[in-house]
Write a protein that holds these residues in place. Structure first.
Motif, PDB file in Angstrom:
ATOM      1  N   HIS A 129     -14.788  -2.408  20.103  1.00  0.00           N
ATOM      2  CA  HIS A 129     -14.518  -1.010  19.764  1.00  0.00           C
ATOM      3  C   HIS A 129     -13.702  -0.296  20.836  1.00  0.00           C
ATOM      4  N   ALA A 132     -10.221  -0.603  19.556  1.00  0.00           N
ATOM      5  CA  ALA A 132      -9.984  -0.263  18.162  1.00  0.00           C
ATOM      6  C   ALA A 132      -8.972   0.877  18.077  1.00  0.00           C
ATOM      7  N   TYR A 207     -12.840  -5.977  14.381  1.00  0.00           N
ATOM      8  CA  TYR A 207     -13.284  -5.196  15.532  1.00  0.00           C
ATOM      9  C   TYR A 207     -12.208  -4.365  16.202  1.00  0.00           C
ATOM     10  N   CYS A 208     -10.958  -4.639  15.972  1.00  0.00           N
ATOM     11  CA  CYS A 208      -9.919  -3.985  16.764  1.00  0.00           C
ATOM     12  C   CYS A 208      -8.895  -3.241  15.923  1.00  0.00           C
ATOM     13  N   GLY A 212     -14.115   1.085  14.711  1.00  0.00           N
ATOM     14  CA  GLY A 212     -14.721   0.710  15.981  1.00  0.00           C
ATOM     15  C   GLY A 212     -16.199   0.520  15.777  1.00  0.00           C
ATOM     16  N   GLU A 214     -19.831  -0.444  17.152  1.00  0.00           N
ATOM     17  CA  GLU A 214     -20.675  -0.596  18.330  1.00  0.00           C
ATOM     18  C   GLU A 214     -22.120  -0.777  17.866  1.00  0.00           C
TER      19      GLU A 214
END
Length: 973
Positions: A129, A132, A207-208, A212, A214
């Motif tokens: 994240h 992201a 994930y990127c 994001g 977490e």
């Protein structure tokens, strides 16, 4: 066996460095054989290479002793390292030849590379994240942190961090069970692994990209796996053509609604959603999915930004009623102040079109203190679950809170939604509210589960439509003005895909524009605004169809003596068999039994009888606060604890009657802001419940001041919302210091809305009418009977008002602070004023001074009067109800003693307490013909002294003044 030490020595250097980034340390490991220790890695958290090596050693000795996944992994590793047959051979029989050593070197490198890839995958799960693409304006590298973590492979040269090379990119690697990026595949090339982690080819991205995620701080494996599966599985979030068209239609409504308001009321504050229009289809999709899962009730809380859009397009409030709020000429039909349109709430039952199921949507009204609504909505959600028997939260939906987010360095709107099965929010809350929302699941009798989703967008305009953000953020807003609206972006994408045609898109826009114009036309016919149409918590059947009380009377609050006796007997017993209580508690229960036999009650027993009698009448009673189960002053003991069986408890109050309503008592955290908000929300759900919050000490309410000021004091005036929440605030000057003395009654009285200068008409229904017209009720009871009656009156009234009770500390065990059953039996009621009933009352013409007071100081006055032998010359009258002010009874008392000086005596300082409230009202009653003299402590900054001697000296001083019959001679007023 000695050869088993070879593998750790081969893995050690590189694997240790890799694992060290994930909390791994080294320690010495000794084999069963003699010899020096070999050093190899071990995870602090129970994972890492130590576990893998243990599995490897076990597999070498016996492949059947490990899980089949490890067997498969090591077999494949052996084959690729040219071990020969898949079946391993014990290393103890392998000759120490150079070819064998080379083979083991290849194996260790292969294992090390797999470890590296697993660490790589985990790095993205933990820290993806950070990179992201959460900045919709493209002016920052990342919204959360400005650095790129070193263990994320954003460029080829970073492979070296894991001791990997570009040549490794096309090698196949076994995927761990803690990832779903492979879908049905168990292996992927390193190149593909990185691509799926960083830039997934599938619509959801991993994930990127623009989500994001977490979540790895969650210590529940199943929850982590659920999240990974939902985000990592390839293609899991692909939409059908119909779903895409639905999303487009919802975006059209979201954006065109804002455009319509901007065209019609360009100079009005609207707190529009522009820049975060995607919130509307997001919320509607969540509601659709919730309905599909069986949720029947959805409760939302949000600030002003986007509220009108949510009302129009999510809750589906009639557009003409929304547009009416913009007409400054419409007259308000409801009493009270009302509120701005972007603070109002709503309640609506309708059919969900996607699932064809009934669903109830409630948007809770709240002020500009955005975060304050969070615990309120949580409490309302819990109450709705309780009344529907939904103990596991399967049918009651969520709260949501799109709001300004502090996590972003520029103005941004965030929609935070908490899923499965209760949704609530913790956005930019003050610490206290974050705390209570996040730990609510730890309380007994609450229910929350958290999964947080942030929709990060930009804000197209300033704080409101009248602001000019270019004053302070010129470069940012130049970039914002260049942004292509999300509706156009998405429409262009679907048109390019062939999911919709340009004509269909334009028709959808025209259709919604026509709906808005027609509603605007109807809104012009409206002449009156009805705030009650925006009520967020209606109570069907409690009021008339016009929202008025069904009567303006209150029945007597006493109960039959046999009921008092029965409750007293249960309160002094342990209903469960083989339940061992503390010996000190045994004495307390024996004392209750003794009082019951003598037909008397103390404070705790009076409370027990009030609660118990309401439970018999089907009224749910809920008490929460700091240490309320036992009572801060160890007087209540509503929850008994078995002294020999851990966690075994008994609540005798739930054993009073066969078909009684349930009693809930629960200790809460030291977060008054959040807890009081929670209980306020709980009290919203139903009028047929007595919901009480007790502060550990009365002044502790100051950290909940926002809830008191914005919701409790003003709730009915702003939102036509009745609420019967009760605040129990321990209060009294007893030499215990400034922080444990005063509940600050002056603050509550200052916010009371009765007019000090208006001489009321004393009609037959004056007492109840006065209660109906006030914003809340403030009492300071001096007897257990008064406390008993005012609690019961709170439910028997035909309407609901917040009740503020200044409760005692030392009076809990004061020998004189007891009441007889005679003061509580059928036919008796709450006494707003308790007049003098001693010698002075028998000969009022001889009385030279009439002292008015409230609460604990009465007992100090009675004791001092007796010691000075002034029982016939000084009368003492108690105000049990301070606000609304009992004009009629005070007038009667003053007229009864025509020759007496009138004195107000309080233990609080002159600039605090009650004097500034009661003084002008006395003047109104007396026509300013007689003074009401003040006796009490001098003005001060702190509410009480921390020095015991100073406390006693000041007490003696004002008591001397109270009974000095010459104290006011020659003085004018």
């Amino acid at each position: 066996m000695s050869q088993l030490r070879l593998l750790p020595s081969r893995l050690g250097a590189q694997a240790s460095r890799l694992l060290a980034t994930h909390g791994v340390h080294r320690f010495s490991w000794y084999s069963r054989s003699s010899g020096p220790p070999a050093t190899f890695p071990s995870s602090k958290v129970g994972g890492g290479s130590s576990y893998m090596e243990e599995m490897y050693f076990a597999w070498l000795e016996n492949p059947q002793s490990v899980h089949k996944s490890w067997d498969s992994f090591f077999r494949k590793a052996s084959e690729e390292a040219s071990y020969g047959p898949a079946q391993p051979r014990p290393l103890s029989v392998v000759p120490e030849s150079r070819p064998a050593v080379l083979s083991r070197t290849k194996t260790s490198k292969l294992v090390e590379d797999h470890l590296a890839v697993q660490s790589l995958i985990r790095a993205y799960q933990i820290r993806g994240h950070h990179v992201a693409q959460l900045d919709p304006l493209g002016i920052l590298d990342a919204d959360l942190d400005s650095f790129v973590p070193s263990d994320l492979i954003t460029t080829i040269d970073k492979l070296a961090f894991y001791d990997l090379r570009e040549a490794d990119l096309d090698k196949e690697f076994q995927l761990p069970t803690t990832t779903f990026i492979g879908g049905s595949e168990n292996t992927l090339s390193l190149r593909e692994i990185i691509r799926r982690l960083e830039c997934s080819p599938f619509p959801q991205n991993t994930y990127c990209q623009h989500i994001g995620l977490e979540f790895m701080f969650i210590n529940d494996v199943e929850q982590c796996q659920w999240i990974r599966q939902k985000f990592e599985t390839p293609g899991v979030m692909q939409f059908s053509s119909e779903e895409k068209r639905t999303l487009l239609a919802r975006l059209v409504r979201s954006m065109r609604f804002e455009d319509f308001l901007a065209r019609k009321w360009s100079s009005e504050k609207r707190f529009g959603l522009e820049g975060c229009e995607v919130m509307i289809p997001a919320l509607k999709t969540i509601i659709d999915k919730s309905s599909e899962m069986g949720i029947e009730n959805v409760i939302l809380g949000m600030p002003h930004r986007g509220r009108l859009n949510v009302l129009a397009n999510v809750i589906r409030k009639d557009l003409e009623q929304i547009f009416c709020q913009f007409d400054p000429k419409l007259e308000a039909a409801d009493e009270g102040s009302g509120d701005v349109k972007y603070h109002l709430g709503m309640y609506h039952e309708r059919i969900n079109r996607v699932t064809n199921r009934n669903i109830t949507l409630s948007l809770v009204a709240n002020p500009s203190h955005l975060e304050a609504v969070d615990p309120v909505v949580q409490g309302k959600t819990k109450a709705e679950q309780f009344y529907r028997g939904d103990a596991q939260g399967k049918k009651i939906g969520f709260t949501t809170d799109p709001r300004m987010a502090r996590s972003s360095p520029y103005p941004t709107d965030v929609a935070r939604v908490v899923n499965a099965p209760i949704f609530h929010v913790n956005a930019d809350d003050p610490e206290a509210v974050i705390y209570v929302c996040s730990v609510a699941a730890e309380w007994r009798n609450t229910f929350n589960k958290d999964v947080v989703v942030d929709l990060v967008c930009y804000r197209r305009r300033g704080h409101n439509e009248m602001d000019e953000p270019m004053f302070t953020q010129p470069l940012m807003y130049k970039q914002i003005h260049r942004q292509v609206p999300v509706l156009k972006k998405y429409a262009d994408k679907l048109i390019a895909e062939g999911a919709v045609t340009l004509q269909e898109f334009e028709e959808e826009i025209a259709k919604y524009d026509r709906i808005c114009e027609e509603a605007f036309g109807r809104s012009k016919d409206k002449k009156i605004l009805h705030i009650k149409h925006w009520l967020d918590s209606p109570w069907p059947g409690f009021f008339t169809v016009d929202g008025e009380p069904k009567s303006m009377t209150c029945p007597a609050t006493g109960i039959p003596e046999d009921m008092l006796t029965h409750i007293g007997e249960v309160a002094s017993s342990v209903p469960l068999e083989d339940f061992k209580i503390h010996t000190g508690l045994s004495r307390i229960l024996r004392g209750r039994a003794d009082m019951t036999r003598k037909r008397t009650v103390d404070w705790a027993l009076a409370e027990y009888m009030a609660f118990g009698s309401l439970l018999k009448e089907g009224i749910h009673v809920r008490l929460s606060g700091q240490d309320v189960e036992r009572g801060t002053f160890s007087h209540r003991h509503h929850v008994l604890h078995d002294q020999e069986v851990d966690r075994r408890t008994c609540v005798p109050m739930n054993h009073l009657w066969p078909d009684q309503a349930p009693y809930t008592v629960c200790n809460s955290s030291l977060s008054e802001y959040g807890v009081l908000g929670f209980e306020l929300g709980y009290a919203m759900a139903s009028p047929n419940a007595l919901v009480l919050w007790e502060a550990q000490f009365g002044d502790f309410h100051n950290t909940a001041q926002c809830i008191i000021d914005q919701f409790i004091s003003t709730g009915q005036a702003k939102w036509v919302r009745h609420n019967g929440v009760v605040l129990l605030l321990p209060h009294g000057m007893e030499g215990m210091g400034p922080e444990h003395s005063s509940a600050r009654p002056e603050r509550f009285l200052q916010m009371s809305n009765d007019d000090s200068d208006a001489y009321p008409a004393f009609t037959q229904d004056f007492e109840v009418r006065q209660l109906y017209d006030c914003n809340w009720i403030v009492v300071n009871c001096s007897t257990p009977a008064s406390y008993f009656h005012v609690l019961r009156r709170q439910i028997l009234l035909p309407f609901r008002k917040p009740l503020i009770i200044f409760t005692p500390k030392s009076l809990l065990r004061h020998p004189e602070a007891k009441s007889s059953f005679d003061q509580m039996v059928s036919g008796t009621s709450f006494q707003r004023v308790i007049p003098e009933d001693g010698a002075a009352a028998q000969a009022p013409g001889q009385v030279r001074r009439l002292i008015f007071c409230t609460g604990k100081v009465y007992y100090d006055l009675v004791k001092e009067r007796s010691s000075q032998g002034l029982d016939q010359h000084v009368a003492i009258t108690r105000l049990e109800q301070i606000s609304p002010f009992p004009f009629d009874l005070i007038k009667r008392e003053a007229e009864k003693y025509p020759g007496a000086e009138l004195v107000w005596c309080q233990e609080e300082h002159k600039n605090m307490g009650y004097y500034d409230y009661i003084s002008p009202r006395f003047m109104t009653i007396l026509g300013r013909a007689r003074p009401i003299w003040y006796v009490g402590r001098d003005p001060a900054a702190a509410p009480a002294t921390g020095n015991r001697n100073t406390h006693l000296v000041s007490l003696k001083k004002f008591l001397d003044t109270a009974f000095n019959l010459q104290a006011f001679e020659g003085k004018t007023f």
